[in-house]
Structures are given as structure tokens and as C-alpha cells.
Enzyme design. Structure first.
Site, PDB file in Angstrom:
ATOM      1  N   ARG A   1      -2.299  14.036  18.333  1.00  0.00           N
ATOM      2  CA  ARG A   1      -2.891  12.709  18.507  1.00  0.00           C
ATOM      3  C   ARG A   1      -2.205  11.933  19.630  1.00  0.00           C
ATOM      4  O   ARG A   1      -2.839  11.111  20.292  1.00  0.00           O
ATOM      5  CB  ARG A   1      -2.821  11.937  17.190  1.00  0.00           C
ATOM      6  CG  ARG A   1      -3.879  12.412  16.181  1.00  0.00           C
ATOM      7  CD  ARG A   1      -3.743  11.735  14.850  1.00  0.00           C
ATOM      8  NE  ARG A   1      -4.894  12.037  13.996  1.00  0.00           N
ATOM      9  CZ  ARG A   1      -4.876  11.960  12.676  1.00  0.00           C
ATOM     10  NH1 ARG A   1      -3.762  11.600  12.058  1.00  0.00           N
ATOM     11  NH2 ARG A   1      -5.956  12.241  11.975  1.00  0.00           N
TER      12      ARG A   1
ATOM     13  N   LYS B   1     -10.531  18.324  -1.925  1.00  0.00           N
ATOM     14  CA  LYS B   1     -11.344  17.624  -2.920  1.00  0.00           C
ATOM     15  C   LYS B   1     -12.824  17.557  -2.554  1.00  0.00           C
ATOM     16  O   LYS B   1     -13.181  17.175  -1.442  1.00  0.00           O
ATOM     17  CB  LYS B   1     -10.807  16.198  -3.100  1.00  0.00           C
ATOM     18  CG  LYS B   1      -9.423  16.134  -3.726  1.00  0.00           C
ATOM     19  CD  LYS B   1      -8.993  14.691  -3.940  1.00  0.00           C
ATOM     20  CE  LYS B   1      -7.631  14.605  -4.629  1.00  0.00           C
ATOM     21  NZ  LYS B   1      -7.218  13.204  -4.854  1.00  0.00           N
TER      22      LYS B   1
ATOM     23  N   GLY C   1      -8.151  15.895  11.686  1.00  0.00           N
ATOM     24  CA  GLY C   1      -7.260  16.035  10.546  1.00  0.00           C
ATOM     25  C   GLY C   1      -6.597  17.396  10.444  1.00  0.00           C
ATOM     26  O   GLY C   1      -6.089  17.942  11.424  1.00  0.00           O
TER      27      GLY C   1
ATOM     28  N   GLY D   1     -11.722  11.563   8.704  1.00  0.00           N
ATOM     29  CA  GLY D   1     -12.490  10.665   7.862  1.00  0.00           C
ATOM     30  C   GLY D   1     -13.566   9.920   8.624  1.00  0.00           C
ATOM     31  O   GLY D   1     -14.692   9.749   8.137  1.00  0.00           O
TER      32      GLY D   1
END
Length: 416
Positions: free
Chosen positions: A40, A212, A365, A389
Site C-alpha cells: 500500500r 467468513k 487485502g 472491503g
């Protein structure tokens, strides 16, 4: 959406002007505080370099982690300032010797002392609780202090795509006060995601992993009607396997999502693809001996930590026919070498499809970190996003506050 860009700002001229840049410098650190993946930081450099070389006085704001209860020395941006300076080839000051006052006197004094082509990094903006406040007035008060750092002729450049889905002071509210522009990184992310949503070349394949189902439910439901195939891996696959009546041993399982996964499997049976074999181990540890078993033969006392080789082969065959590919989430615990083969195999399959003309997007991510950790050249993919996200919410069709505000009319001089 049409938004003003860095090129527009540079055309107006920035020499001698203060420019506030919201970057995404949220890099992972090891237990000793060392940066383990500078991706990043590297991605933030083009916008910053362009402004510095044009003579701007650059003030950078960014966050690191999710500090609770104010300042946390372990989440200081000090190592980031050093790494950013190395990449830019110039000294990067870090403001905020008193970490409880991110935009206090030290920051203002340093900002006022900048000369053309200088750069100042503010301490972790999330050390100030107003950054993430749900109170509009509190966020706006912080935004006014940020705007003050670049003065009455200042401008704001949004270049932290990983946070544009957050309505936060340094992302959203400052853009209501200052002339605002999308940085190089954000403008490119918007272009790529618009291509994924509006002009997708088929067949369109989606690869989703991570831990998840609840984190990916929205994007699964949105893309299931648009994609030709969705490959499910990572920890989330075990909730889908459980929804098919299979035992998943001690694997990660979201029990409350089983019924939802069963509905998805029934509704989109021709789109969703699950692993047929799993790499299991007795415990979550790098030295736990791996064993490959069929997906319907997971031992009761073992947990799945990766997809197996037959799953990789089947998924790779499916991906080889795709013309557009979106990947978000690793297939297993890639940080452990014994459980990295699934993620590496899928990454290599996507890279191979890209070499044959497919348009591929790695959705930020952990996926982006895996590409770098596993030694696969970033150039083997069409685009590697910096915002997991944010990418998912965009693909779900949600409004991203940090992008929406860039499309608004520019504030007048009195707004700040």
C-alpha cells in the site's frame, strides 16, 4: 461517475499550494513493529511524487490498524514514514510528537514550515476519535483542522481507496471543505470497477475466499446474477459444505449462516462451485502435518486449512475459459507454507488466463498480500486493488461515501 482527478489539479497548478492527501498506508506489521508487506505504501507513491515534483506542500493523512481508546504507540506511523521516505527518496516528517494531538500545535507548526516540494505525514488519524465518530459535527470539527493545515488555497486529494467506503473525517468531510480530486490510485480503481460492473466481457468468473461468509454475502448475492461462475474457497467454504449436510470437523464454521448458504446453493446451483477436496490438520499451526481428504470425508478432529489439489485443478480449468476474473480472498492459510498451495494454484491459474487475454482484478487485502508473499509477479494480473472491503461494496452496488463526495460541486472559498 465523473470526478475531478489529480491531472485536473496539476493543470490548475499546485506550486506553492498546500495539498492534503488521504492515503491508505494501513500496512501489516509483525510483532516487532516491522512492515511485512509495503504494497500500500508503494501504491501511494505515484500521486505523492507527482504533487511533490510539481512543487506542492504535501500533508498526508492515513491510519494504521484500529486503535482503541486513543493513541497506541504500537500503531504509530513512524515505521511508515521511514518506508515512505525510502520510496520517495526524500525525508518524510512525522507530525504529532504528542500522539494524542494528531492535528495539534506540532502538526500546524510543521505544516506552516513546509516549503515547495516538502512532505509531512500526520500521525495515525484514528488516534483522534473524531475521525470515526458517528456525530457529523465531531467529524466536521476534525476536518476543519485538517483543512487548516493546507491553508486558504489548499486542495484535497483522495488517494486511499481502501477507506472510501467509510464516512470518516479525513475521507469524506474534508472533501466538503476543500476543492477535491481523485488521486491516481482512486481514479484507476474507479475505472477498473466500472469495467467490472458495466462492460464485463464474458465468461465472467469470480473467486471468493477468506474466512467468513457474512463478510461476502452481499457480493455473492449481487454477483450470482451477473457472473457465469463463482468459486468458493477459504474458511468460508466450510459453512457452504455444512449447508450441504457434510461434516467439517473443527473447521471454521458460521453456524448462523448455514441456512443462508443452503438457500444460495439451491438458488444458484449452476453458478456456485465448491471444493471437492480439502487439506486438513489437527491444529491451526504451520508445523501441523497436512493431510488431503475428500470434502465429504473431513475427520471430526481435524480442521480444513486449504483447498486440495483436485479442487485447484477443477477451478483452474474453469478459470482458463474466463474472459473476466475477479478474485477476493485466499483459498487457505497461505501464510503457512504447507497450506499455501491452493491460493498459489488459483493465483497462477488467474495469471495464466490473463496472459491469454483475460481481464483480471485481484480485489485487495489478503489476496494482494498473498500474490506478493507467494512470489507471483504483480504484472501477471490486469489490476491489483488496494481496497478489499471498498471493492466488494462497489461491486454490491453500494454508494461509497468517499467516492460520492468527489462527484459533488467544488466548495466555494467560504465553505472551509
Amino acid at each position: 461517475m465523473s470526478v475531478p482527478t489529480l491531472e485536473d489539479l496539476l493543470a490548475e497548478g499546485v506550486s506553492g499550494r498546500g495539498v492534503l492527501v488521504r492515503s491508505d498506508l494501513n500496512v501489516p506489521l509483525d510483532d516487532g513493529g516491522a512492515i511485512t508487506d509495503p504494497g500500500r505504501i508503494t501504491a501511494s507513491v505515484p500521486t505523492l511524487r507527482a504533487l511533490l515534483e510539481a512543487g506542492a506542500k504535501v500533508v498526508v493523512t492515513a491510519h494504521l490498524g484500529r486503535p482503541k481508546n486513543g493513541a497506541d504507540p504500537k500503531l504509530s506511523l513512524a515505521p511508515v514514514a521511514a518506508a515512505l521516505g525510502d520510496q520517495l527518496g526524500r525525508h518524510v516528517q512525522l507530525a504529532g510528537s504528542n500522539q494524542s494531538q494528531v492535528v495539534g500545535g506540532d502538526a500546524l507548526a510543521r505544516a506552516e514550515g513546509l516549503t515547495d516540494g516538502d512532505i509531512l505525514l500526520l500521525e495515525n488519524i484514528r488516534f483522534d476519535p473524531r475521525e470515526t465518530s458517528k456525530d457529523d459535527g465531531e467529524r466536521l470539527a476534525l476536518a476543519r483542522q485538517l483543512a487548516e493545515l493546507v491553508g486558504p488555497t489548499g486542495a484535497f486529494v483522495s488517494d486511499g481507496f481502501g477507506v472510501v467506503h467509510r464516512k470518516q473525517a479525513s475521507v469524506y468531510d474534508v472533501a466538503t471543505l476543500l476543492p477535491h480530486y481523485a488521486g491516481t490510485l482512486v481514479a484507476e480503481e474507479i475505472r477498473v470497477l466500472e469495467q467490472l460492473t458495466s462492460s464485463t466481457t464474458r465468461p465472467y468468473a469470480v473467486v471468493l475466499g477468506g474466512s467468513k461468509v457474512s463478510d461476502k454475502l452481499g457480493v455473492i448475492e449481487s454477483l450470482a446474477t451477473k457472473a457465469d461462475s463463482i468459486v468458493i474457497g477459504g474458511g468460508m467454504c466450510f459453512t457452504f459444505l455444512a449447508a450441504q449436510g457434510l461434516s467439517v470437523g473443527t473447521s471454521l464454521l458460521e453456524s448462523e449462516m448455514v441456512d443462508t448458504c443452503r438457500r444460495l446453493c439451491e438458488t444458484y446451483a449452476d453458478v456456485l462451485h465448491l471444493p471437492v477436496d480439502i487439506v486438513v490438520a489437527e491444529r491451526f499451526a504451520a508445523d501441523s502435518p497436512p493431510e488431503t481428504v475428500a470434502a465429504d470425508r473431513i475427520p471430526a478432529d481435524k480442521m480444513g486449512l486449504d483447498i486440495g489439489p483436485e479442487s485447484v485443478r477443477r477451478f483452474a480449468t474453469l478459470l482458463s475459459n474466463a474472459q473476466t476474473i475477479f478474485w477476493n480472498g485466499p483459498m487457505g492459510v497461505f501464510e503457512f507454507p504447507a497450506f499455501a498451495a491452493g491460493t498459489k494454484g488459483i493465483a497462477e491459474a488467474i495469471a495464466e488466463a490473463t496472459s491469454k487475454g483475460a481481464f483480471s482484478v485481484v480485489g485487495g487485502g489478503d489476496s494482494a498480500a498473498a500474490v506478493r508473499a507467494l512470489g507471483i509477479p504483480e504484472g501477471d494480473f490486469s489490476h491489483i486493488s488496494t481496497g478489499g472491503g471498498a471493492s466488494l461494496e462497489y461491486l454490491e452496488g453500494k454508494t461509497l461515501p468517499g467516492i460520492e463526495v468527489l462527484g459533488r460541486p467544488q466548495p466555494t472559498g467560504g465553505d472551509a
